[in-house]
Design a protein around this motif. Structure first.
Motif, mmCIF file in Angstrom:
data_model
loop_
_atom_site.group_PDB
_atom_site.id
_atom_site.type_symbol
_atom_site.label_atom_id
_atom_site.label_comp_id
_atom_site.label_asym_id
_atom_site.label_seq_id
_atom_site.Cartn_x
_atom_site.Cartn_y
_atom_site.Cartn_z
ATOM 1 N N THR A 39 0.826 -1.200 -0.082
ATOM 2 C CA THR A 39 0.075 -0.035 -0.095
ATOM 3 C C THR A 39 0.844 1.222 0.090
ATOM 4 O OG1 THR A 39 -1.716 -1.264 1.082
ATOM 5 C CG2 THR A 39 -1.888 1.243 1.191
ATOM 6 N N GLU A 40 1.871 1.245 0.836
ATOM 7 C CA GLU A 40 2.615 2.397 0.943
ATOM 8 C C GLU A 40 3.665 2.703 -0.267
ATOM 9 O OE1 GLU A 40 4.182 2.589 5.389
ATOM 10 O OE2 GLU A 40 4.555 0.784 4.680
ATOM 11 N N LEU A 41 4.050 1.541 -0.817
ATOM 12 C CA LEU A 41 4.811 1.554 -2.080
ATOM 13 C C LEU A 41 3.858 2.092 -3.280
ATOM 14 C CD1 LEU A 41 7.410 0.948 -3.807
ATOM 15 C CD2 LEU A 41 6.777 -1.373 -4.072
ATOM 16 N N THR A 42 2.763 1.563 -3.428
ATOM 17 C CA THR A 42 2.070 1.927 -4.575
ATOM 18 C C THR A 42 1.609 3.320 -4.340
ATOM 19 O OG1 THR A 42 -0.049 1.203 -3.575
ATOM 20 C CG2 THR A 42 1.039 -0.298 -5.234
ATOM 21 N N LYS A 43 1.310 4.031 -3.214
ATOM 22 C CA LYS A 43 1.210 5.364 -3.066
ATOM 23 C C LYS A 43 2.456 6.328 -3.242
ATOM 24 C CE LYS A 43 -0.299 8.715 0.537
ATOM 25 N NZ LYS A 43 0.162 9.846 -0.420
ATOM 26 N N ARG A 44 3.615 5.649 -2.864
ATOM 27 C CA ARG A 44 4.675 6.707 -3.324
ATOM 28 C C ARG A 44 4.928 6.575 -4.683
ATOM 29 N NH1 ARG A 44 9.742 4.255 -0.194
ATOM 30 N NH2 ARG A 44 8.416 3.019 1.169
ATOM 31 N N VAL A 45 4.596 5.698 -5.609
ATOM 32 C CA VAL A 45 4.742 5.719 -7.068
ATOM 33 C C VAL A 45 3.588 6.598 -7.572
ATOM 34 C CG1 VAL A 45 4.561 4.126 -9.052
ATOM 35 C CG2 VAL A 45 5.738 3.296 -7.109
ATOM 36 N N HIS A 46 2.447 6.481 -7.108
ATOM 37 C CA HIS A 46 1.364 7.238 -7.667
ATOM 38 C C HIS A 46 1.493 8.800 -7.189
ATOM 39 C CE1 HIS A 46 -1.537 4.263 -9.231
ATOM 40 N NE2 HIS A 46 -1.055 3.370 -8.314
ATOM 41 N N LYS A 48 4.206 10.311 -7.448
ATOM 42 C CA LYS A 48 5.168 10.594 -8.454
ATOM 43 C C LYS A 48 4.438 10.996 -9.977
ATOM 44 C CE LYS A 48 9.161 10.234 -6.257
ATOM 45 N NZ LYS A 48 9.836 11.690 -5.604
ATOM 46 N N GLY A 49 3.207 10.583 -9.881
ATOM 47 C CA GLY A 49 2.203 10.698 -10.938
ATOM 48 C C GLY A 49 2.740 9.411 -11.959
ATOM 49 N N VAL A 50 3.138 8.339 -11.598
ATOM 50 C CA VAL A 50 3.204 7.369 -12.094
ATOM 51 C C VAL A 50 2.130 6.227 -11.609
ATOM 52 C CG1 VAL A 50 5.119 5.541 -12.759
ATOM 53 C CG2 VAL A 50 5.660 7.787 -12.666
ATOM 54 N N GLN A 51 1.622 5.308 -12.779
ATOM 55 C CA GLN A 51 0.940 4.447 -12.392
ATOM 56 C C GLN A 51 1.744 2.999 -11.748
ATOM 57 O OE1 GLN A 51 -1.219 3.497 -15.928
ATOM 58 N NE2 GLN A 51 -2.892 4.778 -15.100
ATOM 59 N N PHE A 52 1.115 2.054 -11.206
ATOM 60 C CA PHE A 52 1.901 1.068 -10.522
ATOM 61 C C PHE A 52 1.436 -0.392 -11.169
ATOM 62 C CE2 PHE A 52 2.817 -2.207 -7.558
ATOM 63 C CZ PHE A 52 4.143 -2.021 -7.110
ATOM 64 N N GLY A 53 2.389 -1.288 -11.429
ATOM 65 C CA GLY A 53 1.913 -2.503 -12.057
ATOM 66 C C GLY A 53 2.829 -3.701 -11.307
ATOM 67 N N ILE A 54 2.287 -4.700 -11.362
ATOM 68 C CA ILE A 54 2.985 -5.896 -10.512
ATOM 69 C C ILE A 54 3.036 -7.171 -11.536
ATOM 70 C CG2 ILE A 54 0.880 -6.855 -9.651
ATOM 71 C CD1 ILE A 54 2.339 -6.991 -7.063
ATOM 72 N N TRP A 55 4.023 -7.947 -11.457
ATOM 73 C CA TRP A 55 4.267 -9.146 -12.103
ATOM 74 C C TRP A 55 3.918 -10.485 -11.173
ATOM 75 C CZ3 TRP A 55 6.892 -13.696 -10.809
ATOM 76 C CH2 TRP A 55 7.416 -14.428 -11.574
ATOM 77 N N ILE A 56 3.143 -11.138 -11.752
ATOM 78 C CA ILE A 56 2.836 -12.697 -11.226
ATOM 79 C C ILE A 56 2.942 -13.671 -12.291
ATOM 80 C CG2 ILE A 56 1.245 -11.581 -9.468
ATOM 81 C CD1 ILE A 56 -1.101 -12.321 -11.447
ATOM 82 N N GLU A 57 3.035 -14.907 -11.545
ATOM 83 C CA GLU A 57 2.879 -16.040 -12.429
ATOM 84 C C GLU A 57 2.277 -17.316 -11.638
ATOM 85 O OE1 GLU A 57 6.118 -18.878 -15.289
ATOM 86 O OE2 GLU A 57 7.150 -17.485 -13.530
ATOM 87 N N PRO A 58 1.075 -17.085 -11.529
ATOM 88 C CA PRO A 58 0.173 -17.681 -10.673
ATOM 89 C C PRO A 58 -0.096 -19.297 -10.984
ATOM 90 C CG PRO A 58 -1.223 -16.343 -11.837
ATOM 91 C CD PRO A 58 0.058 -15.946 -12.130
ATOM 92 N N GLU A 59 0.467 -19.655 -12.212
ATOM 93 C CA GLU A 59 0.152 -20.957 -12.406
ATOM 94 C C GLU A 59 1.199 -21.970 -12.246
ATOM 95 O OE1 GLU A 59 -1.591 -21.067 -16.637
ATOM 96 O OE2 GLU A 59 -1.191 -19.063 -16.426
ATOM 97 N N MET A 60 2.012 -21.379 -11.596
ATOM 98 C CA MET A 60 3.316 -22.164 -11.343
ATOM 99 C C MET A 60 3.535 -22.324 -9.918
ATOM 100 S SD MET A 60 4.310 -22.811 -14.557
ATOM 101 C CE MET A 60 3.410 -22.230 -15.680
ATOM 102 N N VAL A 61 4.367 -23.403 -9.437
ATOM 103 C CA VAL A 61 4.810 -23.575 -8.282
ATOM 104 C C VAL A 61 6.407 -23.972 -7.923
ATOM 105 C CG1 VAL A 61 4.004 -26.082 -7.924
ATOM 106 C CG2 VAL A 61 4.162 -24.675 -5.890
ATOM 107 N N SER A 62 6.954 -23.487 -6.921
ATOM 108 C CA SER A 62 8.342 -23.945 -6.647
ATOM 109 C C SER A 62 8.270 -25.123 -5.999
ATOM 110 C CB SER A 62 9.086 -22.913 -6.266
ATOM 111 O OG SER A 62 9.496 -21.661 -7.003
ATOM 112 N N LEU A 111 -3.731 -7.901 -4.556
ATOM 113 C CA LEU A 111 -4.446 -6.753 -5.353
ATOM 114 C C LEU A 111 -5.212 -5.928 -4.258
ATOM 115 C CD1 LEU A 111 -5.257 -8.347 -8.685
ATOM 116 C CD2 LEU A 111 -3.229 -7.282 -8.104
ATOM 117 N N ARG A 112 -5.601 -6.488 -3.499
ATOM 118 C CA ARG A 112 -6.524 -5.612 -2.472
ATOM 119 C C ARG A 112 -5.601 -4.693 -1.561
ATOM 120 N NH1 ARG A 112 -9.892 -10.080 -1.922
ATOM 121 N NH2 ARG A 112 -8.562 -10.856 -0.120
ATOM 122 N N GLN A 113 -4.205 -4.690 -1.617
ATOM 123 C CA GLN A 113 -3.446 -4.271 -0.745
ATOM 124 C C GLN A 113 -2.906 -2.790 -1.347
ATOM 125 O OE1 GLN A 113 -0.079 -6.396 0.938
ATOM 126 N NE2 GLN A 113 -1.296 -8.460 0.449
ATOM 127 N N GLY A 114 -2.966 -2.589 -2.464
ATOM 128 C CA GLY A 114 -2.627 -1.292 -2.932
ATOM 129 C C GLY A 114 -3.322 -0.861 -4.331
#
Length: 180
Positions: A39-46, A48-62, A111-114
């Motif tokens: 939440t804090e990170l996305t606020k800091r990015v926003h 600055k006038g920048v949108q925030f995105g995140i990478w996921i690979e939910p179909e995989m497992v280690s 996704l609900r966190q930021g």
């Protein structure tokens, strides 16, 4: 000042992911690594006038993940055979509704966190060991189709729950090419 419109936080933000041998499936924000909450990170990015995105690979497992240690049966593996690894990972059995429900809940919790504007959904390896432990032997021919149906359900539920987020499916050079 550089004209950047979107910052995408790539791999490594979750679990104990310090290399590509661990934590896929443990979609929990590592706040120690980020130095703050999502939440804090996305606020800091926003701010600055920048949108925030995140990478996921939910179909995989280690195999080195809390999810795999708790549910090894959720990885696609042919009984009596060593699983085929790709990129040090296994594929989760999205033919299994329990797997889809769990992954949906984990990703939705993140996704609900930021204030997240964009999700890059990767599929960085091919599916090789088509087998689902929820189906009897005579129905194993249904695994690929059921996998895609589970994937579609997960994507549908996420995009309906978060309609303001742009989801981009990345097939890493065609590892999952789906005209659907």
């Amino acid at each position: 000042a550089l004209g950047v419109e979107l910052l995408v936080m790539d791999d490594g933000w979750f679990g104990t992911r310090d290399d590509d041998n661990s934590s896929l499936g443990d979609w929990i924000v590592n706040e120690d690594k980020l130095g703050c909450s999502l939440t804090e990170l996305t606020k800091r990015v926003h701010d600055k006038g920048v949108q925030f995105g995140i990478w996921i690979e939910p179909e995989m497992v280690s195999e080195n993940s809390d999810l795999y240690r708790k549910h090894p049966e959720w990885a696609i593996q042919v009984p009596g055979k060593h699983p085929v690894h790709g990129r040090n990972q296994l594929v989760l059995d999205f033919a299994n509704p329990e797997v889809v429900d769990h992954i949906y809940e984990q990703i939705a919790a993140v996704l609900r966190q930021g204030d997240i504007n964009y999700v890059k959904w990767d599929m960085n390896r091919i599916v090789t060991d088509y087998y689902s432990k929820i189906l009897p032997p005579e129905r194993q021919g249904e695994v690929a189709h059921r996998y895609v149906l589970g994937l579609y359900r997960c994507m549908k539920e996420l995009t309906e729950r978060f309609p303001e987020i742009l989801f981009e499916g990345c097939a890493a050079g065609g590892n999952r090419f789906d005209l659907g």
